[in-house]
Design an enzyme around this catalytic site. Structure first.
Site, PDB file in Angstrom:
ATOM      1  N   ARG A 154     -59.472  11.988 -20.129  1.00  0.00           N
ATOM      2  CA  ARG A 154     -59.022  12.432 -21.462  1.00  0.00           C
ATOM      3  C   ARG A 154     -59.930  11.819 -22.527  1.00  0.00           C
ATOM      4  O   ARG A 154     -60.300  12.467 -23.491  1.00  0.00           O
ATOM      5  CB  ARG A 154     -57.574  12.021 -21.701  1.00  0.00           C
ATOM      6  CG  ARG A 154     -56.534  13.033 -21.244  1.00  0.00           C
ATOM      7  CD  ARG A 154     -56.642  13.384 -19.758  1.00  0.00           C
ATOM      8  NE  ARG A 154     -55.593  14.271 -19.329  1.00  0.00           N
ATOM      9  CZ  ARG A 154     -54.421  13.866 -18.824  1.00  0.00           C
ATOM     10  NH1 ARG A 154     -54.177  12.578 -18.647  1.00  0.00           N
ATOM     11  NH2 ARG A 154     -53.518  14.749 -18.470  1.00  0.00           N
ATOM     12  N   ASP A 183     -59.897  15.610 -14.997  1.00  0.00           N
ATOM     13  CA  ASP A 183     -58.671  16.182 -15.536  1.00  0.00           C
ATOM     14  C   ASP A 183     -59.040  17.453 -16.300  1.00  0.00           C
ATOM     15  O   ASP A 183     -60.207  17.851 -16.332  1.00  0.00           O
ATOM     16  CB  ASP A 183     -57.926  15.175 -16.435  1.00  0.00           C
ATOM     17  CG  ASP A 183     -56.416  15.302 -16.269  1.00  0.00           C
ATOM     18  OD1 ASP A 183     -55.888  16.399 -16.531  1.00  0.00           O
ATOM     19  OD2 ASP A 183     -55.773  14.326 -15.846  1.00  0.00           O
ATOM     20  N   HIS A 256     -54.410  20.158 -12.979  1.00  0.00           N
ATOM     21  CA  HIS A 256     -55.270  19.400 -13.911  1.00  0.00           C
ATOM     22  C   HIS A 256     -56.742  19.687 -13.637  1.00  0.00           C
ATOM     23  O   HIS A 256     -57.560  18.766 -13.528  1.00  0.00           O
ATOM     24  CB  HIS A 256     -54.975  17.900 -13.804  1.00  0.00           C
ATOM     25  CG  HIS A 256     -53.662  17.514 -14.418  1.00  0.00           C
ATOM     26  ND1 HIS A 256     -53.422  17.574 -15.769  1.00  0.00           N
ATOM     27  CD2 HIS A 256     -52.504  17.084 -13.858  1.00  0.00           C
ATOM     28  CE1 HIS A 256     -52.174  17.176 -16.026  1.00  0.00           C
ATOM     29  NE2 HIS A 256     -51.587  16.884 -14.874  1.00  0.00           N
ATOM     30  N   ASP A 318     -50.339  16.049  -8.827  1.00  0.00           N
ATOM     31  CA  ASP A 318     -49.207  16.142  -9.753  1.00  0.00           C
ATOM     32  C   ASP A 318     -49.275  17.411 -10.592  1.00  0.00           C
ATOM     33  O   ASP A 318     -50.320  18.046 -10.706  1.00  0.00           O
ATOM     34  CB  ASP A 318     -49.208  14.923 -10.687  1.00  0.00           C
ATOM     35  CG  ASP A 318     -50.479  14.843 -11.513  1.00  0.00           C
ATOM     36  OD1 ASP A 318     -51.571  14.930 -10.915  1.00  0.00           O
ATOM     37  OD2 ASP A 318     -50.404  14.716 -12.748  1.00  0.00           O
ATOM     38  N   GLU A 319     -48.143  17.729 -11.181  1.00  0.00           N
ATOM     39  CA  GLU A 319     -48.026  18.738 -12.238  1.00  0.00           C
ATOM     40  C   GLU A 319     -48.858  19.990 -11.967  1.00  0.00           C
ATOM     41  O   GLU A 319     -49.764  20.318 -12.718  1.00  0.00           O
ATOM     42  CB  GLU A 319     -48.430  18.104 -13.582  1.00  0.00           C
ATOM     43  CG  GLU A 319     -47.524  16.938 -13.957  1.00  0.00           C
ATOM     44  CD  GLU A 319     -47.863  16.300 -15.295  1.00  0.00           C
ATOM     45  OE1 GLU A 319     -46.938  15.911 -16.011  1.00  0.00           O
ATOM     46  OE2 GLU A 319     -49.063  16.169 -15.622  1.00  0.00           O
ATOM     47  N   TRP A 385     -44.285   8.082  -9.556  1.00  0.00           N
ATOM     48  CA  TRP A 385     -44.344   7.958 -11.025  1.00  0.00           C
ATOM     49  C   TRP A 385     -43.133   8.543 -11.722  1.00  0.00           C
ATOM     50  O   TRP A 385     -42.697   8.031 -12.737  1.00  0.00           O
ATOM     51  CB  TRP A 385     -45.644   8.569 -11.564  1.00  0.00           C
ATOM     52  CG  TRP A 385     -45.737  10.066 -11.565  1.00  0.00           C
ATOM     53  CD1 TRP A 385     -46.023  10.862 -10.488  1.00  0.00           C
ATOM     54  CD2 TRP A 385     -45.570  10.949 -12.678  1.00  0.00           C
ATOM     55  NE1 TRP A 385     -46.043  12.172 -10.871  1.00  0.00           N
ATOM     56  CE2 TRP A 385     -45.775  12.264 -12.208  1.00  0.00           C
ATOM     57  CE3 TRP A 385     -45.275  10.770 -14.035  1.00  0.00           C
ATOM     58  CZ2 TRP A 385     -45.679  13.383 -13.028  1.00  0.00           C
ATOM     59  CZ3 TRP A 385     -45.191  11.886 -14.856  1.00  0.00           C
ATOM     60  CH2 TRP A 385     -45.392  13.176 -14.361  1.00  0.00           C
ATOM     61  N   TYR A 410     -45.774   2.920 -17.677  1.00  0.00           N
ATOM     62  CA  TYR A 410     -46.615   3.794 -18.488  1.00  0.00           C
ATOM     63  C   TYR A 410     -46.978   3.117 -19.798  1.00  0.00           C
ATOM     64  O   TYR A 410     -46.234   3.133 -20.766  1.00  0.00           O
ATOM     65  CB  TYR A 410     -45.942   5.163 -18.673  1.00  0.00           C
ATOM     66  CG  TYR A 410     -46.329   6.078 -17.537  1.00  0.00           C
ATOM     67  CD1 TYR A 410     -46.324   5.587 -16.230  1.00  0.00           C
ATOM     68  CD2 TYR A 410     -46.768   7.376 -17.745  1.00  0.00           C
ATOM     69  CE1 TYR A 410     -46.724   6.384 -15.171  1.00  0.00           C
ATOM     70  CE2 TYR A 410     -47.168   8.185 -16.685  1.00  0.00           C
ATOM     71  CZ  TYR A 410     -47.135   7.682 -15.405  1.00  0.00           C
ATOM     72  OH  TYR A 410     -47.546   8.461 -14.364  1.00  0.00           O
ATOM     73  N   PHE A 411     -48.155   2.534 -19.801  1.00  0.00           N
ATOM     74  CA  PHE A 411     -48.577   1.736 -20.944  1.00  0.00           C
ATOM     75  C   PHE A 411     -49.141   2.605 -22.072  1.00  0.00           C
ATOM     76  O   PHE A 411     -49.596   2.076 -23.079  1.00  0.00           O
ATOM     77  CB  PHE A 411     -49.604   0.677 -20.510  1.00  0.00           C
ATOM     78  CG  PHE A 411     -49.004  -0.465 -19.718  1.00  0.00           C
ATOM     79  CD1 PHE A 411     -47.709  -0.396 -19.221  1.00  0.00           C
ATOM     80  CD2 PHE A 411     -49.745  -1.613 -19.480  1.00  0.00           C
ATOM     81  CE1 PHE A 411     -47.159  -1.448 -18.489  1.00  0.00           C
ATOM     82  CE2 PHE A 411     -49.212  -2.677 -18.755  1.00  0.00           C
ATOM     83  CZ  PHE A 411     -47.920  -2.595 -18.258  1.00  0.00           C
ATOM     84  N   ASP A 412     -49.103   3.935 -21.897  1.00  0.00           N
ATOM     85  CA  ASP A 412     -49.437   4.798 -23.041  1.00  0.00           C
ATOM     86  C   ASP A 412     -48.216   4.974 -23.941  1.00  0.00           C
ATOM     87  O   ASP A 412     -48.321   5.497 -25.035  1.00  0.00           O
ATOM     88  CB  ASP A 412     -49.995   6.154 -22.591  1.00  0.00           C
ATOM     89  CG  ASP A 412     -49.110   6.909 -21.606  1.00  0.00           C
ATOM     90  OD1 ASP A 412     -48.269   6.263 -20.913  1.00  0.00           O
ATOM     91  OD2 ASP A 412     -49.264   8.141 -21.488  1.00  0.00           O
ATOM     92  N   TRP A 460     -52.892   6.103 -19.487  1.00  0.00           N
ATOM     93  CA  TRP A 460     -53.315   7.483 -19.772  1.00  0.00           C
ATOM     94  C   TRP A 460     -53.848   7.501 -21.188  1.00  0.00           C
ATOM     95  O   TRP A 460     -53.301   6.832 -22.073  1.00  0.00           O
ATOM     96  CB  TRP A 460     -52.125   8.438 -19.633  1.00  0.00           C
ATOM     97  CG  TRP A 460     -51.580   8.477 -18.247  1.00  0.00           C
ATOM     98  CD1 TRP A 460     -50.468   7.840 -17.786  1.00  0.00           C
ATOM     99  CD2 TRP A 460     -52.142   9.164 -17.121  1.00  0.00           C
ATOM    100  NE1 TRP A 460     -50.298   8.106 -16.444  1.00  0.00           N
ATOM    101  CE2 TRP A 460     -51.304   8.914 -16.017  1.00  0.00           C
ATOM    102  CE3 TRP A 460     -53.265   9.978 -16.935  1.00  0.00           C
ATOM    103  CZ2 TRP A 460     -51.559   9.435 -14.745  1.00  0.00           C
ATOM    104  CZ3 TRP A 460     -53.514  10.501 -15.682  1.00  0.00           C
ATOM    105  CH2 TRP A 460     -52.666  10.235 -14.600  1.00  0.00           C
ATOM    106  N   THR A 461     -54.900   8.259 -21.402  1.00  0.00           N
ATOM    107  CA  THR A 461     -55.612   8.053 -22.663  1.00  0.00           C
ATOM    108  C   THR A 461     -55.637   9.265 -23.597  1.00  0.00           C
ATOM    109  O   THR A 461     -56.535   9.368 -24.427  1.00  0.00           O
ATOM    110  CB  THR A 461     -57.057   7.597 -22.382  1.00  0.00           C
ATOM    111  OG1 THR A 461     -57.700   8.608 -21.596  1.00  0.00           O
ATOM    112  CG2 THR A 461     -57.092   6.281 -21.647  1.00  0.00           C
TER     113      THR A 461
HETATM  114  C1  TNX Z   1     -48.083  12.629 -16.759  1.00  0.00           C
HETATM  115  S1  TNX Z   1     -48.507  10.699 -14.456  1.00  0.00           S
HETATM  116  C2  TNX Z   1     -49.284  12.822 -16.104  1.00  0.00           C
HETATM  117  C3  TNX Z   1     -50.548  12.638 -16.842  1.00  0.00           C
HETATM  118  C4  TNX Z   1     -50.297  12.346 -18.294  1.00  0.00           C
HETATM  119  C5  TNX Z   1     -49.159  11.358 -18.427  1.00  0.00           C
HETATM  120  C6  TNX Z   1     -48.901  10.922 -19.832  1.00  0.00           C
HETATM  121  C7  TNX Z   1     -49.097  11.983 -13.923  1.00  0.00           C
HETATM  122  C8  TNX Z   1     -49.276  11.986 -12.509  1.00  0.00           C
HETATM  123  N1  TNX Z   1     -49.373  12.997 -14.755  1.00  0.00           N
HETATM  124  O1  TNX Z   1     -51.350  13.782 -16.670  1.00  0.00           O
HETATM  125  O2  TNX Z   1     -51.463  11.826 -18.846  1.00  0.00           O
HETATM  126  O3  TNX Z   1     -47.987  11.947 -17.922  1.00  0.00           O
HETATM  127  O4  TNX Z   1     -47.967   9.879 -19.896  1.00  0.00           O
END
Ligand code: TNX
Length: 756
Positions: A154, A183, A256, A318-319, A385, A410-412, A460-461
């Site tokens: 990011r 990503d 991603h 993920d996602e 997570w 999650y340090f963001d 995460w940035t």
């Molecule tokens: C979820 S944690 C994501 C990241 C994002 C993050 C922001 C994960 C496996 N996927 O793509 O950056 O949340 O907190």
């Protein structure tokens, strides 16, 4: 008196006496050793520390000599008459080491390079310009996986920035660097076979300004990017290794993937080129599951496996929205060909293919917990997570697990509720909560617990554009995480003792090194105390440093309740018939200097301080004032910062009020207003309807629907009542095309304001 000890005179008697209390008080070392008995016989080094000739000494000198020199003016060298003596083979435990310091010199007993490296890190902390603190230490890590993740996709960080980040990790004895390299917003690692991944995928035309949920959206129209050559990546790997850190690379798939698809659109399902993403979130365009794309991914992993010697390779997982696959002929053909039942099994098929391929290269796959959906690949290791559930399921199935639940790792997320915090993604993770983390879930049997390798903090940035921003979010929360992963929860000192040590020993170090960090832990914490007999709230201040003088002062910007004097230890706020805003500054003075300030703004109204009866309990993740959460007088801030609001994960939420308090049984009211939040980027959706039932006697009820006005559901009518019941009807699913599609959205409520 501070609860810190520095020196003890040494005697056997004292040794026996202080063994336990040693653990109960924070030492001068971070993370705190398993066993530490300081004594007064410190070693005067005379600005020279000489190490023996040993196979490891060269690496040790390379890493530590510059640090001893710049921090204390000490020359660290190798020689035949060492004052730092090494002994090996003391224990079987990985990373185990012993350190003895007395007036004659220093002895280090170690077993492996890790142990020696940790001993040197400890020695660095025991040292000052004159001497090395005397004492005896026995130490080893509680967990073998102590990770920090940095998202360099990011935002891109240079090789030297990454190296200085690794320096701090090493100081805190972390041993794994999870390097997020690809990503939607950028592909950051050179792949020789596919040069466009970095020449095209490494650059985006523009980046979103401000928070993702802000409308209208705004972009900076500045080209942004960068990548690491394979040589640079190897340089980082070697640099980390010298500091006892292994680098685990992450190549995201099948989701991603926008940056890769911008470079090679044919790898997607539609073949369309949508460009490298300049905004954040989850995107429908993911890698197609056709053989051509799978072969591409294997080619990439083959090169990655060559660059990175780590046994583990992270493939994301993920996602991954399934909408493209659902209508893609090639994906549907894969489902048929491999006898799969649905797109979840297709995702599992992709991961399994990679699992087999990595095995053939002598590697082990790791993925985010979504890789459990549709069946876990044979050898896969899971990074949990979305809570700990995924990790628990994986451990029960005898798979290795790294725990990194958002709520602790999650340090963001924001670390302070203060209005002046720099923009962050959302969420609320204060230092105290990190310190409370336990990577091992209670749900597991001792046998299953063995699969929990450890834990990891994630940076995460999306909103951390510079190394300073990364540091601000990392420190001091990483210090707390290092304690959590080094020492088992039962052996940790209290949080207050931890922060006292932080203030005395770690912050001066950060200052000296010019590291940016947050002092949020030293903002005075205001506690809400509630008395059923009185109604209303009482505010008290909690502060970790005993030498501080704390109290409430007037906040001059606001109209004030006259009972408040200039410097009150506590403040009472009573309910009022109209909505009245009052503001106080909780301030702290150390040595007569202002050392911290927290401004609290409290809305007084008729329901202030009334405990609600929640038929649907709010999620423990967000609720700060328990049953007072909706009526604490604190109106949830926007944008959402993860605190102040009450969060629910249910499609219907029910709660009730009984006005029978010290202020009488019934209330004359005319307006009820319930605040809500709408932030789809954070999976938060506004309720669909709010129903209110009211009654004088608890038998006869009248039901009405509140009307949405702006962010509030409002009902107005002159009533004299004792009971209220609320039914909040929420969205059942997040609609497709939005982050978290298909999941139950969050509902956030605050505040319930009732006036006459
Ligand atoms: C979820 S944690 C994501 C990241 C994002 C993050 C922001 C994960 C496996 N996927 O793509 O950056 O949340 O907190």
């Amino acid at each position: 008196m501070r609860k810190i000890f520095y020196f003890f005179s040494f005697s056997l008697f004292a040794l026996i006496l202080i063994t336990n209390s040693t653990l109960a008080q924070h030492s001068i070392l971070f993370p705190q050793p398993q066993y530490f008995v300081p004594n007064a016989n410190s070693f005067e080094h005379g600005s020279v520390l000489t190490l023996p000739e040993s196979p490891e000494t060269k690496t040790i000198l390379k890493v530590f000599a510059p640090q001893f020199l710049s921090m204390y003016g000490i020359e660290l060298k190798q020689g035949t008459e060492p004052n730092v003596r090494f002994y090996t083979g003391v224990s079987q435990k990985r990373g185990f080491h012993k350190i003895t310091v007395n007036e004659k010199g220093i002895e280090i007993d170690y077993n492996d390079f890790e142990g020696l490296n940790y001993a040197m890190q400890t020695l660095l902390q025991l040292t000052n310009r004159l001497n090395v603190t005397g004492g005896y230490i026995e130490d080893y890590p509680a967990f073998n996986y102590r990770g920090v993740h940095l998202d360099c996709a990011r935002h891109f960080f240079t090789v030297s920035e990454v190296k200085s980040f690794l320096d701090e990790m090493a100081r805190m004895k972390f041993n794994t660097f999870h390097w997020h390299l690809t990503d939607d917003q950028g592909w950051r690692i050179e792949i020789k076979k596919y040069p466009k991944l970095t020449s095209v995928g490494g650059w985006r035309d523009s980046t979103l300004i401000g928070h993702f949920s802000k409308t209208p959206v705004e972009y900076d129209h500045v080209k942004y990017g960068g990548f690491y050559t394979q040589e640079e990546a190897k340089e980082i790997v070697a640099y980390a290794k010298e500091r006892g850190i292994e680098v685990i690379p992450e190549i995201e798939m099948p989701g991603h993937a926008m940056a890769a698809l911008a470079a090679y659109p044919e790898l997607g399902c539609t073949g369309k080129n949508l460009g490298v993403s300049g905004t954040w979130g989850v995107f429908d365009d993911v890698f197609c599951t056709k053989d051509e794309t799978l072969n591409f991914l294997k080619d990439v992993l083959a090169e990655v496996a060559e660059i990175f010697p780590s046994k583990t390779i992270h493939v994301g997982g993920d996602e991954t929205p399934k909408v493209r696959w659902e209508v893609c002929e090639k994906c549907q053909a894969q489902i048929k060909k491999h006898n799969l039942h649905n797109e979840h099994e297709l995702q599992s098929f992709v991961i399994t293919e990679m699992d087999k391929f990595l095995q053939s290269k002598g590697k082990v796959l790791m993925g985010w917990d979504e890789i459990l959906e549709g069946g876990l690949a044979e050898n896969a290791q899971v990074m949990s997570w979305r809570g700990t559930e995924g990790g628990i399921a994986a451990a029960k199935a005898k798979h290795n697990v790294v725990m990194t639940p958002t709520s602790y790792c999650y340090f963001d997320y924001y670390q302070s509720g203060s209005a002046g915090e720099p923009l962050a993604i959302g969420g609320y993770l204060p230092l105290e909560k990190v310190y409370d983390f336990d990577p091992v879930p209670e749900e597991l049997t001792p046998e299953e617990q063995k699969y929990i390798l450890g834990g990891q903090a994630n940076l995460w940035t999306e909103y951390l554009g510079t190394m300073e921003a990364v540091q601000y979010h990392a420190f001091p929360r990483l210090v707390a995480m290092s304690e959590v992963l080094w020492t088992k929860k039962e052996n940790r000192v209290s949080y207050n003792e931890f922060v006292v040590g932080l203030n005395d020993f770690v912050f001066p170090y950060f200052d000296k090194k010019g590291i940016t960090y947050s002092r949020a832990a030293f903002e005075p914490k205001v506690n809400w105390v509630h008395y059923a007999e009185f109604q209303g709230v009482r505010l008290e201040i909690d502060y970790p440093l005993e030498e501080a003088r704390v109290g409430f002062e007037r906040n001059r910007e606001f109209e004030l309740n006259e009972v408040v004097g200039l410097f009150e230890p506590v403040v009472y706020i009573q309910p009022t018939e109209t909505d009245q805003l009052q503001a106080y500054d909780a301030v702290v003075y150390i040595d007569d200097k202002l050392a911290g300030k927290t401004t609290v703004k409290v809305h007084s109204h008729l329901a202030l301080g009334i405990e609600l009866d929640f038929e649907t309990p709010p999620s423990g993740k967000y609720n700060i004032h328990d049953d007072l959460g909706l009526t604490d007088g604190v109106v949830g801030s926007k944008p959402w910062k993860g605190n102040q609001w009450l969060g629910f994960e249910n499609d219907t939420v029910k709660f009730a009020i009984d006005f029978n308090t010290g202020f009488g049984k019934k209330r004359k009211i005319s307006t009820i207003s319930l605040g809500t939040l709408d932030d789809p980027g954070s999976w938060i959706y506004r309720p669909k309807q709010v129903w209110i039932e009211y009654s004088t006697n608890g038998k006869k009820w009248t039901k009405v629907e509140a009307k949405l006005e702006g962010d509030h559901f409002v009902f107005s009518k002159k009533l004299n009542i004792r009971y209220l019941r609320f039914t909040v009807v929420n969205n059942e699913f997040i609609p497709s095309g939005f982050p978290g599609a298909g999941f139950t959205p969050w509902t956030f409520l605050d505040e319930l304001i009732i006036t006459r």
